[in-house]
Scaffold this active site. Structure first.
Site, mmCIF file in Angstrom:
data_model
loop_
_atom_site.group_PDB
_atom_site.id
_atom_site.type_symbol
_atom_site.label_atom_id
_atom_site.label_comp_id
_atom_site.label_asym_id
_atom_site.label_seq_id
_atom_site.Cartn_x
_atom_site.Cartn_y
_atom_site.Cartn_z
ATOM 1 N N HIS A 214 0.834 -1.203 0.000
ATOM 2 C CA HIS A 214 0.000 0.000 0.000
ATOM 3 C C HIS A 214 0.866 1.250 0.000
ATOM 4 C CE1 HIS A 214 0.461 1.250 4.282
ATOM 5 N NE2 HIS A 214 0.509 -0.044 4.545
ATOM 6 N N CYS B 3 4.111 -4.640 6.353
ATOM 7 C CA CYS B 3 3.604 -4.346 5.018
ATOM 8 C C CYS B 3 4.693 -3.714 4.153
ATOM 9 C CB CYS B 3 2.407 -3.404 5.102
ATOM 10 S SG CYS B 3 0.881 -4.237 5.558
#
Length: 302
Positions: A265, A278
């Site tokens: 992301h 992440c």
């Protein structure tokens, strides 16, 4: 703390994970595709210095096939396998740096029973559709009557349990098989992300952030589970969140949620081991990965 909108329940849980840097993934050796007999296969060399995918004319014949099983099963009586499931009977991937086939599997009808081993008793069921994705999955091993696939969900919850990438067997008669023409290869140490096809490699990013030593990005083979835009996550600045099938090896949940999903992301800080797992990317890289279909394999190398 204000309550999250019901529609964003998992997004809130997953995204919260991602917000702080959810869990990431780690690339395994490049995809050495072993496909169903009738398909072309693409083999990407596992040498990190290699940047070329080569094509071979046909796949090797399946080995050690298991006999067919035409037993009818009541799916409603079997545990659901999805991103939030914790099922001790579902195996953790025993070969996270192994090969993947050039095929994806998706259940027919309302879903398919999932087996720990061919011919055994089902340990759960994978639905055909699910709001949070995870129902189109990569094939790891293909036989005449069975396919071994990567799955969403966890076997156990860290730190006591193993939260690694799960696998299971599906009957060929219960699924539709489709080819996939690409996979994503992440090399954390080299700071590179490529989309690999028969035509070669497309460099998506050479500047991103990954997990801290205490909250590492998980390693191994996984897949794109679900892609969505989450307006509530202002840090993404309107870019999609690309959720993966693998979760944190160390966290039980994140931001008050009960899952610890890894994702690609957007985030403004994109350098070094600074996330909760992440992969933090810039806008163009995030948007490009969001174009890939659900089920697309992802391989993460440390």
């Amino acid at each position: 703390m204000p309550r999250r909108p019901a529609a964003a329940l998992i997004v809130g849980v997953l995204g919260g994970l991602l917000i702080a840097g959810g869990t990431g993934w780690a690339l395994s050796p490049a995809l050495s595709l072993s496909a169903l007999p009738s398909e072309r296969i693409v083999v990407a060399e596992s040498d990190p210095a290699s940047a070329t995918a080569t094509e071979t004319a046909s796949a090797p014949a399946p080995t050690a096939p298991h006999p067919a099983d035409d037993t009818p099963y009541d799916l409603a009586s079997l545990p659901l396998i999805d991103v939030r499931s914790v099922n001790p009977a579902v195996p953790v991937d025993d070969d996270p740096t192994g090969v993947l086939s050039s095929s994806l599997a998706r259940p027919l009808g309302s879903g398919a029973p999932v087996f720990a081993e061919p011919g055994g008793t089902p340990v759960g069921h994978l639905p055909r559709t699910h709001h949070y994705g995870g129902t189109t999955v990569p094939v790891v091993t293909a036989e005449e009557h069975w396919v071994k696939v990567l799955l969403p969900g966890r076997q156990g919850v860290p730190p006591q349990g193993d939260g690694g990438q799960t696998v299971g067997w599906l009957r060929v008669s219960d699924v539709e098989i489709t080819p996939t023409e690409s996979y994503v290869e992440v090399r954390l140490s080299a700071n590179t992300i490529d989309i690999v096809t028969a035509a070669g490699r497309e460099r998506v990013s050479d500047q991103f952030a990954w997990g801290k030593p205490a909250t590492p990005t998980p390693s191994g083979r996984t897949f794109i589970m679900w892609t969505t835009v989450v307006p509530e996550f202002r840090y993404t600045e309107g870019h999609p969140v690309v959720y993966l099938g693998i979760q944190s090896p160390v966290m039980a949940g994140f931001d008050g949620g009960d899952v610890a999903v890894t994702a690609f992301h957007y985030y403004r800080q994109r350098e070094g081991d600074t996330s909760f797992g992440c992969i933090y990317l810039d806008g163009p890289a995030t948007d490009r990965l969001a174009q890939l279909a659900a089920g697309t394999p992802v391989i993460i190398h440390p």
